[in-house]
Scaffold this active site. Structure first.
Site, PDB file in Angstrom:
ATOM      1  N   ASP A   1       0.832  -1.208   0.000  1.00  0.00           N
ATOM      2  CA  ASP A   1       0.000   0.000   0.000  1.00  0.00           C
ATOM      3  C   ASP A   1       0.867   1.259   0.000  1.00  0.00           C
ATOM      4  OD1 ASP A   1      -2.349   1.430   0.090  1.00  0.00           O
ATOM      5  OD2 ASP A   1      -3.131   0.427   1.877  1.00  0.00           O
TER       6      ASP A   1
ATOM      7  N   ASP B   1     -10.823   1.680  -3.592  1.00  0.00           N
ATOM      8  CA  ASP B   1     -11.442   1.305  -2.322  1.00  0.00           C
ATOM      9  C   ASP B   1     -12.956   1.221  -2.481  1.00  0.00           C
ATOM     10  OD1 ASP B   1      -9.167   1.048  -0.870  1.00  0.00           O
ATOM     11  OD2 ASP B   1      -9.310   2.959   0.180  1.00  0.00           O
TER      12      ASP B   1
HETATM   13  C1  DGJ Z   1      -5.967   1.775   1.865  1.00  0.00           C
HETATM   14  C2  DGJ Z   1      -6.333   0.579   1.056  1.00  0.00           C
HETATM   15  O1  DGJ Z   1      -6.850   0.980  -0.168  1.00  0.00           O
HETATM   16  C3  DGJ Z   1      -7.316  -0.270   1.834  1.00  0.00           C
HETATM   17  O2  DGJ Z   1      -7.721  -1.367   1.064  1.00  0.00           O
HETATM   18  C4  DGJ Z   1      -6.672  -0.719   3.103  1.00  0.00           C
HETATM   19  O3  DGJ Z   1      -5.609  -1.587   2.839  1.00  0.00           O
HETATM   20  C5  DGJ Z   1      -6.203   0.487   3.894  1.00  0.00           C
HETATM   21  N1  DGJ Z   1      -5.376   1.333   3.126  1.00  0.00           N
HETATM   22  C6  DGJ Z   1      -5.457   0.043   5.119  1.00  0.00           C
HETATM   23  O4  DGJ Z   1      -4.926   1.105   5.792  1.00  0.00           O
END
Ligand code: DGJ
Length: 785
Positions: A480, A550
């Site tokens: 991430d 997301d």
């Molecule tokens: C952002 C990501 O897009 C989510 O899927 C998740 O992993 C969060 N970060 C976790 O902090």
């Protein structure tokens, strides 16, 4: 194939369906004569150089010896300023010996090779086949000791051409690169429309299409990552083009940092497109003997619409960008705990989730953010690599072992490029955070970015990550990156190097990824940056799949996946079924639609599986088994966008290369009242074959019928009463199934005769009630007549 006429200095780059023809002008400049549908190679192609052979007022002649030759009207492969080309330059150099910045690059030599030149330290297209030749044309500056090496590789089968450029300082005096595009191309038209993908968090990949007017238009990123504001992709298309019609030039940058794609329509009705590292905050000192390599650009052309353009990109990405290990490897169905628990979990919760996931057929369990010490919210912990022992008493090794004992693979989330001020790493190395001494740093998600331009940081991260990956025996890693860069400054770089920080950051990241890729070739990496904030071909080279958004709301996801499908194949896009209402838009969509959309990506689940209703559990079990049964086709087939007349509906197809099998998805927004009959045309099927078309078994929750349920039942049930709840939970109400045997030509031209939708009058087997945000999947297989 690359065919060369040495005498005329013409280079003909031929792919299966396109030709790209270059020529050296009498004055020595490298010109583009043609890019378009494949032309038969002929000994003489020089006459394709169709430029003004007349003196033009208000222009600057290149030289006194020929007043008719001015650079402004030429179709150049490299555009520089100072010699009469007044368009945006693609390369701009300051020569430090005298401070001048006029460049004039002319042909010196070329080299043809079966080997693709190394783009050291940069992701790139790999595995050219025996026919895929590479051409390097070397241009030299007329006065200064600087060379440009223009690299072209022709990928015949995927109809793609890769371009890049290396700038070499052969002298002893330094020069400064103020702008260095990887590729520039002048096309002889002024009436293109530009298609690109803009967006923001939870609304990535939104398709934009508009005409180009005279002047400059550009997209790009200044966020340090390629960003969801604009994906590093652009298509220049004819105004009449659509999915199955028209001329489409597609361009994508294999790069993950600040970039710029600019077009300029000139007064002489040519359109220049330039792609490369952004020139904002970019000044790259190149001392004597040093070189600079620009990231790769991928180009493809289709004269039969956007679908073939996407098809070329998809094939190229699958075969030449994604690592060979993952090309044909079935990707596992995953369950991720993020939307199920966020930071609030412990080992027993994770085990219950995993146990339920396993019972539903899931193959990989992913532990997301929050597994390390001092990480109970966003405010702290990044930079800590030891487990939170309260949540995971036996550490990563323990939870991983238990998950694997359940028969699942274990996957883990990391965010290595970041640090929280409240963390062990920051306490030890505050100078590793990207901040400007004396200036208050602007936070993003309450965290700071690590200085990836510093090799010590890269080494440290390599050690920490290697240790974690070994300790947790991970089969999968979600990588991430949750904030854009700001307050850019490196304690490690000299003052002169600061203006190259953004690019040096990306090179540092790539260095780390090259090392990890070599050390852990069997770990499946998933790229993520708050969703699709760094979804690009550079990251796809290291990480075959990306968490593209997301936003898991089924309705929004259709738009997001539709947009990204212009460039990326389904096997690059992770797509999960989440709970309801959607955590992003609070919308309720049918669980069957959430799954149907996820089928056109890499399906998985991201909801609290331990609290499913019996209805949901049964439905999910069937979904997972359907996905696994058709996974090879869904992940490796050829993807098409299908045209439908209604604006609130969308259809996609994934077909086997030999046209014997396909899956079609049909998605709608709000259901319209008294809808007219629909068909879904499938022009890609074989006209002479006969196909069986069968809808996937789908189920509805009878709660949505309210008291109307009594219309169909011999007894009366109270709407939202206890009995209603019990029945809704236990009983799966099938959506009226559809099954047809039809010849290919009828499916091509008439299409799948989709059943009537609910109109308020009756519910019979002729009515397929899929409702608001409803969807349908059809499986199509060639059968005996
Ligand atoms: C952002 C990501 O897009 C989510 O899927 C998740 O992993 C969060 N970060 C976790 O902090």
């Amino acid at each position: 194939m690359i065919l060369i006429n040495n005498e005329e200095q013409v280079f003909h780059l031929q792919t299966l369906n396109s030709s790209y023809i270059l020529k050296v002008s009498d004055a020595g400049h490298l010109l583009n004569l043609y890019y378009g549908p494949r032309l038969q190679h002929r000994e003489t192609l020089s006459h394709l150089n169709h430029t003004a052979q007349v003196k033009l007022g208000s222009t600057t002649a290149y030289s006194a010896s020929d007043e008719r030759y001015c650079l402004e009207t030429q179709k150049l492969e490299v555009g520089t300023a100072g010699k009469g080309d007044y368009r945006e330059p693609s390369l701009h150099i300051t020569y430090c010996d005298d401070g001048s910045s006029t460049s004039d690059f002319i042909f010196d030599r070329f080299e043809l090779s079966p080997d693709k030149p190394e783009l050291s330290g940069l992701p790139h297209s790999h595995s050219p086949s025996d026919n895929d030749l590479s051409l390097t044309i070397v241009l030299r500056e007329k006065l200064k000791p600087v060379e440009l090496h223009l690299h072209y590789t022709c990928f015949e089968k995927t109809d793609a051409i890769c371009r890049s450029m290396t700038i070499i300082n052969r002298g002893s005096e330094p020069v400064v690169l103020n702008k260095a595009c990887s590729a520039s191309l002048d096309l002889p038209r002024a009436d293109f429309e530009a298609i690109h993908l803009s967006g923001k968090w939870i609304a990535e990949g939104q398709l934009q299409r508009h005409g180009l007017n005279k002047g400059v238009f550009s997209i790009g990123s200044s966020r340090g990552v390629s960003s969801s504001s604009h994906n590093p992709f652009m298509a220049l298309v004819s105004q009449d083009s659509k999915d199955d019609y028209g001329s489409c030039y597609g361009f994508a940058l294999v790069y993950s940092g600040n970039y710029k794609i600019a077009t300029e329509v000139s007064p002489y009705d040519q359109t220049r497109i330039m792609l490369g590292v952004s020139d904002l905050d970019f000044a790259w000192p190149l001392s004597g003997g040093m070189h600079f390599t620009c990231p790769e650009v991928l180009m493809t052309f289709s004269h039969k619409g956007l679908n073939p353009m996407s098809r070329n990109f998809h094939a190229h990405i699958r075969q030449h960008i994604i690592a060979p290990t993952w090309q044909d490897q079935p990707r596992p169905v995953q369950a991720n705990n993020w939307e199920a628990t966020y930071f609030n979990f412990d080992e027993s919760k994770l085990i219950s989730l995993a146990r339920k996931a396993r019972s539903l057929g899931v193959e990989l369990f992913v532990l997301d953010d929050g597994w390390f010490s001092n990480r109970n919210d966003e405010s702290s912990g990044l930079g800590n690599y030891t487990e939170d022992r309260k949540k995971l008493p036996q550490g990563l090794a323990g939870i991983s072992r238990k998950i694997r004992q359940l028969g699942l693979q274990f996957g883990l989330w990391v965010e290595p490029e970041m640090v929280s001020v409240n963390s062990d790493l920051y306490a030890e190395h505050p100078d590793w955070a990207v901040t400007i001494p004396g200036r208050e740093a602007s936070p993003g998600r309450q965290q700071l970015v690590l200085d990836m331009s510093n090799p010590a940081v890269v080494d440290y991260l390599y050690q920490q990550l290697s240790d974690v990956f070994h300790r947790a025996k991970v089969a999968y890693v979600k990588w991430d990156h949750n904030r854009n860069l700001s307050d850019v400054y490196s304690n490690h770089l000299t003052a002169e190097q600061q203006a190259g920080f953004y690019h040096r950051y990306v090179l540092g990241l790539y260095r780390l990824l090259f090392r990890l890729k070599a050390a852990f070739p069997n770990i499946l990496f998933e790229n993520c940056s708050s969703g699709g904030n760094r979804f690009d071909l550079g990251m796809a080279f290291f990480m075959p799949q990306t968490w593209i958004s997301d936003n898991t709301d089924a309705h929004e996801r259709v738009k997001i996946q539709q947009g990204f499908s212009l460039l990326y194949p389904p096997c690059c896009m992770s797509a999960h079924v989440s709970g309801h209402p959607s955590h992003q838009v609070l919308r309720h969509t049918p669980i069957e639609s959430r799954f149907n959309v996820s089928c056109f990506g890499l399906s998985g689940y991201q909801l609290d599986l331990t609290t499913l209703t019996t209805y949901e559990e049964k439905v999910i079990r069937q979904q997972v088994s359907f996905y696994k049964e058709h996974r090879t086709l869904l992940q490796q087939g050829v993807f098409y966008r299908l045209s439908l007349s209604a604006a609130n509906q969308q259809a996609w197809m994934i077909m086997k290369e030999d046209q014997s099998e396909a899956i079609v998805g049909f998605f709608q927004g709000l259901q319209v009242s008294n809808p007219t009959m629909k068909t879904i045309k499938l022009p890609m099927l074989k006209p002479d074959a006969v196909y069986r078309v069968k809808s996937r078994e789908q189920y509805q929750n009878i709660r949505q019928y309210g008291h109307l349920v009594n219309k169909e039942l011999p007894v009366t049930i109270k709407d939202r009463g206890v009995l209603h709840g019990i029945i809704a939970n236990r009983y799966l109400l099938p959506v009226s199934s559809e099954s047809y045997i039809m010849p290919g030509d009828q499916l091509q031209h008439m299409g799948i005769p989709v059943k009537s939708q609910f109109t308020g009058t009756e519910i019979t087997e002729h009515v397929s009630h899929i409702g608001d945000f409803g969807s349908r999947i059809y499986h199509i297989r060639e059968t005996e007549a």
